[in-house]
Design an enzyme around this catalytic site. Structure first.
Site, PDB file in Angstrom:
ATOM      1  N   HIS A 275      -1.119  10.097   3.857  1.00  0.00           N
ATOM      2  CA  HIS A 275      -2.461  10.260   3.299  1.00  0.00           C
ATOM      3  C   HIS A 275      -3.450  10.795   4.339  1.00  0.00           C
ATOM      4  O   HIS A 275      -3.956  11.902   4.212  1.00  0.00           O
ATOM      5  CB  HIS A 275      -2.942   8.925   2.725  1.00  0.00           C
ATOM      6  N   HIS A 280      -6.173  14.597   4.979  1.00  0.00           N
ATOM      7  CA  HIS A 280      -7.532  14.568   5.542  1.00  0.00           C
ATOM      8  C   HIS A 280      -7.611  15.265   6.902  1.00  0.00           C
ATOM      9  O   HIS A 280      -8.485  16.104   7.130  1.00  0.00           O
ATOM     10  CB  HIS A 280      -8.002  13.120   5.707  1.00  0.00           C
ATOM     11  N   HIS A 466      -3.060  15.517  -1.803  1.00  0.00           N
ATOM     12  CA  HIS A 466      -3.996  14.400  -1.619  1.00  0.00           C
ATOM     13  C   HIS A 466      -4.077  13.551  -2.876  1.00  0.00           C
ATOM     14  O   HIS A 466      -4.078  12.310  -2.802  1.00  0.00           O
ATOM     15  CB  HIS A 466      -5.389  14.912  -1.250  1.00  0.00           C
ATOM     16  N   ASN A 470      -3.316   9.488  -3.108  1.00  0.00           N
ATOM     17  CA  ASN A 470      -4.574   8.729  -3.064  1.00  0.00           C
ATOM     18  C   ASN A 470      -4.888   7.976  -4.358  1.00  0.00           C
ATOM     19  O   ASN A 470      -5.189   6.789  -4.323  1.00  0.00           O
ATOM     20  CB  ASN A 470      -5.750   9.648  -2.740  1.00  0.00           C
TER      21      ASN A 470
END
Length: 614
Positions: A275, A280, A466, A470
């Site tokens: 993640h 990110h 993502h 998530n």
């Protein structure tokens, strides 16, 4: 802990709802929830005594204490944010919605089928790989770490292979592995000696059954040798209880604990690598280089810019309260103060080209090239929901990127002669990802195929990858026993008081081994917030401005992209209705929707936002 951060003005949250949601939500958790929970757990104890005790979080809630300092903080938070986090009309009761993983059944999460299924359709479906050699061998430097090879033997497996030998099972692509050994072992001694965690490095061997579900065959728990790393690992192998075992037998209890240690490792790897690092962190240099080197009228800027919306702002917030020293990640994950060092060390193995979904699947041995199969790949597990839906999404993105870029780059020479494009790519590689600048795998950006593949990969990371890692967090990890994040005790050894306690009260031992009450309450408060879509989200196939291009052909190509995604949605609905595809819903009866492109507002367990906004 301050939420005052700097990001360039054009990267700041410009939409009130989103900024209020994030800033005030994080502020409430950091400044109100955490201290009040600490006070509560100090007074009432920091343990769940039974699974019924843990379920009270959803049935009745947790009443928080009052205090003058916290009363003032409470007044600073808008009422809608208080209601969002506390699900009450201003009362100090933490009452969490029932996570989907225990909605249909309070015990289905404990089954081997669900344990294995979540490796294909849960929060972290990007680690499992084909087993290529047996016993599994370590790639750690033997001069430093000694013998780290697996102790799992044919004897552990042979009664569970439906008459096959291990060699035959490997040859017919029947054996898979969830390997959390080499990544964790270099940190394990420090984690166990210098934090409250008591963790293992783990390997899990799984068998592919005829109905395409996976059955766990063996779990290996490994510790560093007490005399020093150079002496290798101390391994112990656990296998499932026999089919005729009594419910609640000692074998079953030990097996459940072994699975919990695997889940702890997978939870940590998910948050810190799958993640944070692989979405990110790695996407931010693309955001910066694109804004610095491509003009706003450049076609590649127009292509990529929607996929960078709010990312720098949310990353800055994350650095302030989530991944910082003493932050929420260190408080709720088993590596504790080694979280960022662990994540940074695995960046050394990051490869941009392998984040393209087809390349990732081939690298892990989950798919092989096949020109007659859809997308040119044949999945070795046909019912692999993340891969099946993901390849449809990947293909739609790639077709859109190819159609769009073909309008502006008719030849490879056009790519090579575009000064802005070349400067952009040079800065990205040499400055943005400077530690990896000399890697041979970087595309050279000399032809159209490299441009298409690179832009498709960027969009995939920022949107679908993502989303897949998530927005299902509360669905699966909102019930902490299913996805514990910390282990606090080692496996009880026969002849000890802990072993007798396990025999007499197995549930209590299980709950006192995994995440404690305080970290559970804080962790699920956080992931509920992070699993929620805001009201101003823009999803894959949508744009936040109508006049993003004056090119009619570009608009037409984008409309075709939207229609392709609608067709993907229809196929996902059809697949989720096919009862023979058991990995799409499992024993817990949760349909796989994490790669369903659109969503409503709130915590829905579906929807692919254009960019990393939370």
């Amino acid at each position: 802990m301050s939420l005052d951060i700097y990001v360039p003005r054009d990267e700041r949250f410009g939409h009130l709802k989103m900024s209020d949601f994030l800033l005030n939500g994080l502020k409430a958790i950091v400044q109100i929830v955490k201290p009040e929970l600490e006070a509560l757990c100090s007074e009432d104890g920091n343990e769940f005594d039974s699974f019924d005790d843990a379920l009270k979080l959803y049935d009745g809630g947790v009443k928080l204490p009052r205090g003058p300092t916290l009363d003032n903080l409470w007044k600073d938070i808008p009422l809608d944010i208080i209601n969002l986090i506390f699900h009450t009309d201003g009362e100090r009761i933490l009452k969490y919605p029932l996570p989907e993983v225990i909605k249909e059944s309070r015990t289905a999460w404990r089954t081997d089928e669900e344990f294995a299924r979540e490796m294909l359709a849960g929060l972290n479906p990007v680690v499992i790989s084909i087993l290529q050699e047996f016993p599994p061998r370590s790639k750690l430097d033997a001069k430093v770490y000694g013998n780290q090879d697996s102790s799992i033997s044919e004897e552990h497996l042979r009664h569970q292979l439906n008459g096959l030998t291990v060699a035959e099972a490997i040859k017919t692509n029947k054996l898979f592995i969830l390997d959390h050994h080499d990544t964790i072992m270099p940190y394990l001694r420090r984690i166990n000696d210098n934090t409250t965690s008591k963790a293992y490095a783990t390997r899990t061997i799984l068998y592919l059954q005829n109905d395409d579900t996976l059955k766990p065959l063996a779990i290996e728990l490994s510790l560093p040798h007490p005399d020093g790393d150079q002496f290798g690992a101390i391994n112990k192998v656990y296998t499932p209880p026999p089919a005729d075992h009594k419910e609640g037998s000692l074998e079953e209890i030990i097996w459940q604990l072994a699975k919990a240690y695997v889940a702890v490792n997978d939870s940590g790897y998910h948050e810190l690598i799958s993640h944070f690092l692989h979405t990110h962190a790695v996407i931010e240099p693309f955001v910066i280089a694109t804004n610095r080197q491509l003009s706003v009228v450049h076609p590649i800027f127009k292509l990529l810019h929607p996929h960078f919306r709010d990312t720098m702002n949310i990353n800055a917030l994350g650095r302030q309260v989530l991944i910082n020293g003493g932050g929420l990640m260190e408080f709720t994950l088993y590596p504790a103060k080694y979280c960022m060092e662990f994540s940074s060390s695995l960046y050394k193995h990051w490869n941009f080209t392998e984040q393209a979904l087809p390349q990732d699947l081939k690298k892990r041995g989950m798919a092989v090239p096949d020109p007659v199969s859809k997308h040119g790949l044949r999945l070795l597990i046909k019912d692999y929901p993340y891969a099946v839906d993901g390849l449809d999404i990947w293909s739609a993105i790639r077709n859109w990127v190819a159609n769009y870029t073909s309008l502006y780059y008719k030849t490879d020479d056009a790519i090579r002669s575009d000064v802005e494009l070349q400067t952009w790519w040079k800065e990205l590689v040499e400055v943005g990802h400077a530690d990896k600048r000399d890697e041979p795998w970087w595309p050279k950006m000399r032809n159209r195929d490299e441009l298409i593949e690179s832009c498709t990969t960027v969009i995939w990371i920022a949107s679908a990858l993502h989303a897949a890692t998530n927005f299902g967090q509360y669905t699966y990890a909102g019930y902490m026993p299913n996805r514990p994040t910390i282990s606090r005790r080692f496996m009880p050894e026969e002849g000890t008081l802990e072993f007798e306690e396990m025999r007499e009260n197995p549930d209590r031992v299980f709950l006192r081994t995994i995440t404690a009450r305080l970290q559970t309450l804080l962790g699920i408060s956080l992931i509920e917030l992070l699993s929620t879509h805001s009201s101003d989200e823009f999803y894959l196939g949508q744009r936040d401005t109508a006049g993003w291009t004056a090119e009619l052909e570009a608009e037409a190509a984008f409309e075709r992209f939207g229609k392709a995604l609608t067709e993907v949605e229809e196929r996902i609905v059809e697949r989720n209705g096919e009862e023979n595809l058991r990995n799409r819903y499992g024993a817990v009866k949760i349909p796989y929707t994490l790669l369903f492109p659109t969503s409503e507002v709130g915590r829905t367990g579906k929807g692919i936002p254009n960019s990393i906004t939370i």
